[in-house]
Scaffold this active site. Structure first.
Site, PDB file in Angstrom:
ATOM      1  N   LYS A   1     -21.501  -4.047  -6.175  1.00 13.94           N
ATOM      2  CA  LYS A   1     -20.970  -4.285  -7.669  1.00 13.94           C
ATOM      3  C   LYS A   1     -21.229  -3.304  -8.596  1.00 13.94           C
ATOM      4  O   LYS A   1     -20.607  -3.171  -9.531  1.00 13.94           O
ATOM      5  CB  LYS A   1     -21.318  -5.736  -8.023  1.00 13.94           C
ATOM      6  CG  LYS A   1     -20.483  -6.966  -7.177  1.00 13.94           C
ATOM      7  CD  LYS A   1     -19.278  -6.679  -6.794  1.00 13.94           C
ATOM      8  CE  LYS A   1     -18.675  -7.766  -6.221  1.00 13.94           C
ATOM      9  NZ  LYS A   1     -17.122  -7.787  -5.956  1.00 13.94           N
TER      10      LYS A   1
ATOM     11  N   ILE B   1     -17.481 -17.970 -12.156  1.00 14.51           N
ATOM     12  CA  ILE B   1     -16.162 -18.334 -12.278  1.00 14.51           C
ATOM     13  C   ILE B   1     -15.739 -19.643 -11.198  1.00 14.51           C
ATOM     14  O   ILE B   1     -16.261 -19.327 -10.201  1.00 14.51           O
ATOM     15  CB  ILE B   1     -15.214 -17.243 -12.087  1.00 14.51           C
ATOM     16  CG1 ILE B   1     -15.288 -16.021 -12.985  1.00 14.51           C
ATOM     17  CG2 ILE B   1     -13.766 -17.752 -12.108  1.00 14.51           C
ATOM     18  CD1 ILE B   1     -15.375 -16.270 -14.701  1.00 14.51           C
TER      19      ILE B   1
ATOM     20  N   TYR C   1     -25.209  -7.363  -2.377  1.00 17.49           N
ATOM     21  CA  TYR C   1     -24.137  -7.607  -3.353  1.00 17.49           C
ATOM     22  C   TYR C   1     -24.313  -6.920  -4.735  1.00 17.49           C
ATOM     23  O   TYR C   1     -23.313  -6.334  -5.184  1.00 17.49           O
ATOM     24  CB  TYR C   1     -23.894  -9.298  -3.620  1.00 17.49           C
ATOM     25  CG  TYR C   1     -22.801  -9.726  -4.239  1.00 17.49           C
ATOM     26  CD1 TYR C   1     -21.604  -9.656  -3.578  1.00 17.49           C
ATOM     27  CD2 TYR C   1     -22.859 -10.254  -5.430  1.00 17.49           C
ATOM     28  CE1 TYR C   1     -20.502 -10.055  -4.301  1.00 17.49           C
ATOM     29  CE2 TYR C   1     -21.759 -10.742  -6.023  1.00 17.49           C
ATOM     30  CZ  TYR C   1     -20.407 -10.820  -5.260  1.00 17.49           C
ATOM     31  OH  TYR C   1     -19.244 -11.212  -5.913  1.00 17.49           O
TER      32      TYR C   1
ATOM     33  N   SER D   1     -18.810  -7.450 -10.600  1.00 19.26           N
ATOM     34  CA  SER D   1     -19.362  -8.796 -11.173  1.00 19.26           C
ATOM     35  C   SER D   1     -20.569  -8.562 -12.059  1.00 19.26           C
ATOM     36  O   SER D   1     -21.052  -7.249 -11.924  1.00 19.26           O
ATOM     37  CB  SER D   1     -20.014  -9.343  -9.958  1.00 19.26           C
ATOM     38  OG  SER D   1     -20.804 -10.434 -10.207  1.00 19.26           O
TER      39      SER D   1
ATOM     40  N   VAL E   1      -9.246  -4.818   5.246  1.00 17.72           N
ATOM     41  CA  VAL E   1      -9.335  -3.696   4.133  1.00 17.72           C
ATOM     42  C   VAL E   1     -10.686  -3.027   4.201  1.00 17.72           C
ATOM     43  O   VAL E   1     -10.887  -1.898   3.539  1.00 17.72           O
ATOM     44  CB  VAL E   1      -8.934  -4.068   2.689  1.00 17.72           C
ATOM     45  CG1 VAL E   1      -7.399  -4.539   2.753  1.00 17.72           C
ATOM     46  CG2 VAL E   1      -9.998  -5.011   2.197  1.00 17.72           C
TER      47      VAL E   1
HETATM   48  N1  NAD Z   1     -15.683 -16.286  -8.051  1.00 11.42           N
HETATM   49  C1  NAD Z   1     -16.556 -15.863  -8.821  1.00 11.42           C
HETATM   50  O1  NAD Z   1     -17.354 -16.334  -9.807  1.00 11.42           O
HETATM   51  C2  NAD Z   1     -16.863 -14.321  -8.988  1.00 11.42           C
HETATM   52  C3  NAD Z   1     -17.461 -13.636  -9.967  1.00 11.42           C
HETATM   53  C4  NAD Z   1     -17.842 -12.352 -10.064  1.00 11.42           C
HETATM   54  C5  NAD Z   1     -17.156 -11.539  -9.163  1.00 11.42           C
HETATM   55  N2  NAD Z   1     -16.252 -11.867  -8.240  1.00 11.42           N
HETATM   56  C6  NAD Z   1     -15.466 -11.285  -7.639  1.00 11.42           C
HETATM   57  O2  NAD Z   1     -13.945 -11.533  -7.612  1.00 11.42           O
HETATM   58  C7  NAD Z   1     -13.503 -11.119  -6.301  1.00 11.42           C
HETATM   59  C8  NAD Z   1     -12.765 -12.362  -5.957  1.00 11.42           C
HETATM   60  O3  NAD Z   1     -13.575 -13.405  -5.858  1.00 11.42           O
HETATM   61  P1  NAD Z   1     -13.246 -14.751  -5.244  1.00 11.42           P
HETATM   62  O4  NAD Z   1     -14.557 -15.888  -5.463  1.00 11.42           O
HETATM   63  O5  NAD Z   1     -12.024 -15.399  -5.682  1.00 11.42           O
HETATM   64  O6  NAD Z   1     -13.542 -14.541  -3.562  1.00 11.42           O
HETATM   65  P2  NAD Z   1     -12.876 -15.469  -2.350  1.00 11.42           P
HETATM   66  O7  NAD Z   1     -14.045 -15.359  -1.354  1.00 11.42           O
HETATM   67  O8  NAD Z   1     -12.511 -16.821  -2.864  1.00 11.42           O
HETATM   68  O9  NAD Z   1     -11.667 -14.716  -1.916  1.00 11.42           O
HETATM   69  C9  NAD Z   1     -11.735 -13.299  -1.218  1.00 11.42           C
HETATM   70  C10 NAD Z   1     -10.569 -13.282  -0.506  1.00 11.42           C
HETATM   71  O10 NAD Z   1     -10.704 -11.967   0.271  1.00 11.42           O
HETATM   72  C11 NAD Z   1     -10.206 -11.984   1.294  1.00 11.42           C
HETATM   73  N3  NAD Z   1     -11.178 -10.867   2.110  1.00 11.42           N
HETATM   74  C12 NAD Z   1     -12.354 -10.923   2.459  1.00 11.42           C
HETATM   75  N4  NAD Z   1     -12.856  -9.833   3.133  1.00 11.42           N
HETATM   76  C13 NAD Z   1     -11.439  -9.357   3.440  1.00 11.42           C
HETATM   77  C14 NAD Z   1     -11.335  -8.217   4.309  1.00 11.42           C
HETATM   78  N5  NAD Z   1     -12.382  -7.254   4.731  1.00 11.42           N
HETATM   79  N6  NAD Z   1      -9.893  -7.621   4.589  1.00 11.42           N
HETATM   80  C15 NAD Z   1      -8.866  -8.374   3.817  1.00 11.42           C
HETATM   81  N7  NAD Z   1      -9.221  -9.609   3.232  1.00 11.42           N
HETATM   82  C16 NAD Z   1     -10.326  -9.955   2.752  1.00 11.42           C
HETATM   83  C17 NAD Z   1     -10.690 -13.406   1.952  1.00 11.42           C
HETATM   84  O11 NAD Z   1      -9.894 -13.830   2.939  1.00 11.42           O
HETATM   85  C18 NAD Z   1     -10.197 -14.312   0.455  1.00 11.42           C
HETATM   86  O12 NAD Z   1      -8.864 -14.658   0.539  1.00 11.42           O
HETATM   87  C19 NAD Z   1     -14.442 -10.655  -5.239  1.00 11.42           C
HETATM   88  O13 NAD Z   1     -14.553  -9.336  -5.382  1.00 11.42           O
HETATM   89  C20 NAD Z   1     -15.857 -11.239  -5.954  1.00 11.42           C
HETATM   90  O14 NAD Z   1     -16.997 -10.412  -5.719  1.00 11.42           O
HETATM   91  C21 NAD Z   1     -15.826 -13.230  -8.403  1.00 11.42           C
END
Ligand code: NAD
Length: 263
Positions: A160, A189, A156, A144, A66
């Site tokens: 964000k 999270i 990052y 985030s 994407v």
């Molecule tokens: N987990 C946390 O603690 C946390 C905290 C704050 C914000 N977030 C935000 O929430 C969202 C999800 O976080 P997460 O921890 O579940 O992430 P994750 O890394 O576990 O999963 C991300 C998913 O996106 C896919 N992806 C990455 N780049 C891509 C691309 N260019 N095209 C298509 N698919 C792609 C990956 O294959 C994966 O399935 C993110 O935007 C992250 O920054 C997460």
């Protein structure tokens, strides 16, 4: 199964193969939606779809990067051809590599900005015309707490924070078409991908620093569902912080809170 509140809705969750994205996909499907989860990790996305289908839900995946405009255009064209509409878009993909400024290569800056910010611009731009045509739609952007306070990683943090600004201007531009654009800023999270960090000594320190402790996917899913629902029709351009109190408090302990300053 849920209450069916998203029956007949088509929901697109980018990066639905893992972590939070996977949790949203399963929750929307549970509520009756047809879920599309584009992800460049095709195996992971297929696993999400398989789990939804086994549970009696409707879901499909496509292998898409994407951050690439041509792939995003083709993806949206294919979704419209198959399902005829997109009701909800969740811009969820993310990528983080924790490096300080002086050790951050240009390629790492680009990858983090492209994944966390440019992707939301590209997918929203491709999806918006179809929502405008129907004069309805919900777009949810994942930011985030690092977009609000300094924690780690210059790119990052910048991406964000940028997601919050992007949310506000898209909300303004799309309001005449009754399209709501909102943002969620999760705190720390626990996901399958991050449990090693959360189980480490530094992860335990984070848990202690957050008033309500480290969260899990169940803390974020209801907020995504709410912002995608008619109950949120009058909310737009907002960032909802879901962080267990992390950005609200700095805990210096009981001793500090009861310190007699001698007045
Ligand atoms: N987990 C946390 O603690 C946390 C905290 C704050 C914000 N977030 C935000 O929430 C969202 C999800 O976080 P997460 O921890 O579940 O992430 P994750 O890394 O576990 O999963 C991300 C998913 O996106 C896919 N992806 C990455 N780049 C891509 C691309 N260019 N095209 C298509 N698919 C792609 C990956 O294959 C994966 O399935 C993110 O935007 C992250 O920054 C997460």
């Amino acid at each position: 199964m849920g209450s069916g509140q998203f029956k007949d809705k088509v929901v697109v969750v980018t990066g639905g193969g893992m972590g939070l994205g996977k949790a949203y996909c399963k929750a929307f499907a549970d509520e009756g939606a047809t879920v599309v989860c584009p992800d460049y990790n095709e195996e992971a996305a297929k696993e999400t779809v398989a789990e939804i289908v086994v549970a009696g839900g409707k879901a499909t995946t496509m292998k898409v990067d994407v951050t690439k405009g041509d792939q995003v255009e083709a993806m949206v064209k294919a979704i419209i051809a198959e399902f005829g509409k997109i009701d909800v878009l969740v811009n969820n993909v993310g990528y983080l590599k924790r490096l300080p400024l002086l050790q951050t290569p240009e390629e790492t800056w680009d990858k983090i900005i492209d994944t966390n910010l440019k992707s939301a611009f590209l997918v929203s731009k491709a999806v918006a015309p179809h929502m405008i045509e129907r004069k309805q739609g919900k777009i949810i952007n994942l930011s985030s707490v690092v977009g609000l306070v300094a924690v780690a990683s210059p790119p990052y943090s910048a991406a964000k924070s940028g997601m919050m600004g992007l949310t506000r201007i898209l909300a303004l531009e799309l309001a005449p078409y009754k399209i709501n654009v909102n943002c969620i800023a999760p705190g720390f999270i626990r996901t399958p991908g991050s449990s090693a960090v959360h189980n480490s000594p530094v992860g335990r320190r984070v848990n202690e620093a957050v008033p309500l402790g480290t969260g899990n996917t169940d803390c974020i899913v209801p907020v995504v569902l709410f912002l995608s629902s008619p109950g949120a029709d009058y909310i737009t351009g907002q960032t909802i912080v879901v962080d267990g109190g992390f950005t609200a408090a700095h805990d210096f302990g009981d001793e500090f809170r009861t310190l007699d300053v001698g007045k």
